[in-house]
Design a protein around this motif. Structure first.
Motif, PDB file in Angstrom:
ATOM      1  N   PHE A   1      -8.891  -4.310  -3.092  1.00 24.70           N
ATOM      2  CA  PHE A   1      -8.859  -2.841  -2.992  1.00 24.70           C
ATOM      3  C   PHE A   1     -10.071  -2.241  -3.685  1.00 24.70           C
ATOM      4  CE2 PHE A   1      -7.916   1.352  -4.680  1.00 24.70           C
ATOM      5  CZ  PHE A   1      -7.239   1.991  -3.644  1.00 24.70           C
TER       6      PHE A   1
ATOM      7  N   LEU B   1      -3.147   0.681  -3.822  1.00 31.66           N
ATOM      8  CA  LEU B   1      -2.625  -0.681  -3.801  1.00 31.66           C
ATOM      9  C   LEU B   1      -1.613  -0.863  -4.933  1.00 31.66           C
ATOM     10  CD1 LEU B   1      -3.097  -3.689  -2.689  1.00 31.66           C
ATOM     11  CD2 LEU B   1      -4.525  -3.953  -4.730  1.00 31.66           C
TER      12      LEU B   1
ATOM     13  N   LEU C   1       0.875  -1.155   0.000  1.00 29.62           N
ATOM     14  CA  LEU C   1       0.000   0.000   0.000  1.00 29.62           C
ATOM     15  C   LEU C   1       0.920   1.214   0.000  1.00 29.62           C
ATOM     16  CD1 LEU C   1      -3.074   0.383   0.244  1.00 29.62           C
ATOM     17  CD2 LEU C   1      -2.795   0.452   2.722  1.00 29.62           C
TER      18      LEU C   1
ATOM     19  N   ASN D   1      -8.901   0.183   1.297  1.00 30.65           N
ATOM     20  CA  ASN D   1      -9.600   1.225   0.544  1.00 30.65           C
ATOM     21  C   ASN D   1      -8.725   2.447   0.379  1.00 30.65           C
ATOM     22  OD1 ASN D   1     -10.665   3.595   2.442  1.00 30.65           O
ATOM     23  ND2 ASN D   1     -10.543   1.712   3.642  1.00 30.65           N
TER      24      ASN D   1
END
Ligand SMILES: [Zn+2]
Length: 468
Positions: A403, A248, A237, A444
């Protein structure tokens, strides 16, 4: 000069010449989120009631802006920013203190641009310091502002005209048509009122009840502070691509696969409009992101970028990826839009122009798998939801990370969604529980929480989701 003209001027002068008068000018009307490229679909005529208000004073440059409306189809937005002194920007949270204060900012230019929302203030500025308005084309009739023409470099549009047209058929309630790239973005009626003495004395104060959060000025309006987080072997990330944005990255055998191509999208109420990440134009933020990836993953090419949806802050930097030879993936619904938007001749010069390249988009109708085991990426078209008419999810298939942008933004590890986000969160929970195994963890774009799909199953049992 006619008598009528003289009369008008003498009649309007007292209104401009008071001392210490504090005035609020409010525009109330309909804002087109579609034309803003933050609505359900990438097309205009998706309007929502919206207001913009500025509080200004005759004898000081300080200004306070409040906006109310929707920032996305599924998100009510209300925000207030005050510029009480030239070195302080305050996000005013009257409903839920504390305020947030950015100290050590030089806000004089930004405050002046916000002050121009009030057309009388812009006329005053023209009369007193016309040189401060260099770069704006301004039309007057007597003391009335008829139009201001400027431009902005926008993700998915490029350098386009921004025009404020004023109609004074009703002199105390001027009508605004704000045009961006020949589309009507905001149509509103303006009204003035003088603040009462009580209001005037408290409007520049910190919200009572809590000490403000103090933040260094270099974080305003957004900061780039990229850091890489190692989620598991080959899955990463990148946080702090800009304030509140993370992405991501999966290291597949073909090269890196990245979720979303960021761009800073500015605000339209300042004249001229502001850049959210100043100085980086349309492609600059994603170019910086790619530079960072180059430092972190030496000799690894960028194989692909997957655009989760068409909103300009998530997709507007795709040209930077195309310039590096990356393949661009999007939902099948948005692919045609992206190909025409991102190849517009109005795009400012960037690395893609330098390489004389153009950008093609590979549509994902259902699913596409990139790379080979043990680090495959599965792109999944998620269909229409409350946030946009088509969304794409990015699944690190062999490592159980998924993601998604904007349809899942938890603020905690609670077993139920936030009330104000319930429609969208419950929609996503339903999708995820149907399509993903329970051990998959959802990450997220905007929050640090990682949500196992099993917790999203709990969401569906919550009163909030059951009531929908
Ligand atoms: Zn979005």
């Amino acid at each position: 000069m006619s008598k009528w003209h003289l009369l008008l001027i003498t009649w309007t002068l007292p209104a401009l010449a008071g001392t210490d008068r504090v005035t609020e000018f409010c525009l109330a009307g309909e804002f087109d989120l579609g034309a803003r490229l933050q609505g359900m679909a990438p097309q205009s005529s998706e309007t929502y009631p919206t207001s913009w208000c500025v509080i200004t004073e005759d004898d000081s440059p300080r200004v306070r802006f409040s906006g109310a409306g929707k920032s996305n189809p599924d998100m009510d937005g209300g925000w207030t920013v005050a510029y009480p002194t030239p070195d302080l920007v305050r996000i005013v949270n009257r409903q839920a203190p504390p305020d947030v204060e950015f100290h050590g900012v030089d806000n004089s230019d930004e405050a002046a641009r916000v002050r121009r929302v009030d057309p009388r203030r812009l006329v005053e500025e023209f009369r007193s310091t016309p040189n401060s308005l260099t770069g704006l084309r301004i039309e007057f009739e007597e003391e009335r502002l008829l139009s201001v023409t400027t431009s902005a470099a926008l993700p998915l549009r490029g350098r386009v005209a921004v025009i404020w047209n004023w109609d004074w058929s009703n002199p105390s309630k001027p009508a605004l048509r704000l045009m961006v790239d020949n589309e009507l973005l905001f149509e509103a009626i303006g009204t003035w009122r003088d603040l009462t003495a009580d209001e005037s004395s408290s409007v520049w104060d910190v919200t009572p009840g809590a000490e403000p959060i103090e933040v260094p000025g270099d974080r305003w309006p957004a900061r780039i502070n990229m850091q890489i987080i190692d989620l598991t072997d080959g899955v990463y990330l990148v946080r702090g691509v800009r304030t509140g944005f993370q992405h991501l990255v999966v290291d597949t055998d073909e090269g890196l696969v990245v979720a979303d191509a960021p761009a800073g999208c500015g605000e339209f109420h300042p004249i001229p409009p502001s850049d959210l990440v100043p100085g980086l134009g349309v492609s600059g933020l994603s170019e910086k992101f790619i530079e960072f990836l180059g430092e972190q993953f030496e000799d690894r090419p960028i194989f692909a970028v997957a655009l989760t949806h068409f909103h300009d802050d998530h997709a507007g930097g795709a040209r930077a990826f195309a310039a590096r030879g990356a393949e661009i993936y999007s939902t099948a619904e948005s692919a045609g839009f992206f190909e025409s938007a991102l190849n517009r001749s109005s795009m400012p010069k960037d690395q893609l122009t330098q390489r004389r390249g153009s950008l093609q988009v590979r549509p994902v109708a259902d699913t596409v798998i990139l790379g080979r085991e043990p680090n495959r990426v599965k792109l999944m078209s998620m269909g229409e939801g409350p946030h946009a008419y088509a969304m794409l999810g990015v699944w690190a298939l062999d490592k159980d990370y998924f993601f998604v942008s904007d349809v899942h933004v938890p603020r905690s590890d609670a077993d139920a969604p936030r009330k104000e986000r319930a429609v969208t969160e419950c929609w996503f929970a339903e999708w995820a529980v149907n399509k993903l195994p329970p051990e998959v963890r959802v990450i997220n774009s905007h929050s640090d929480s990682i949500t196992p799909v099993s917790r999203l199953a709990d969401y569906l049992e919550s009163d909030l989701c059951k009531a929908l």
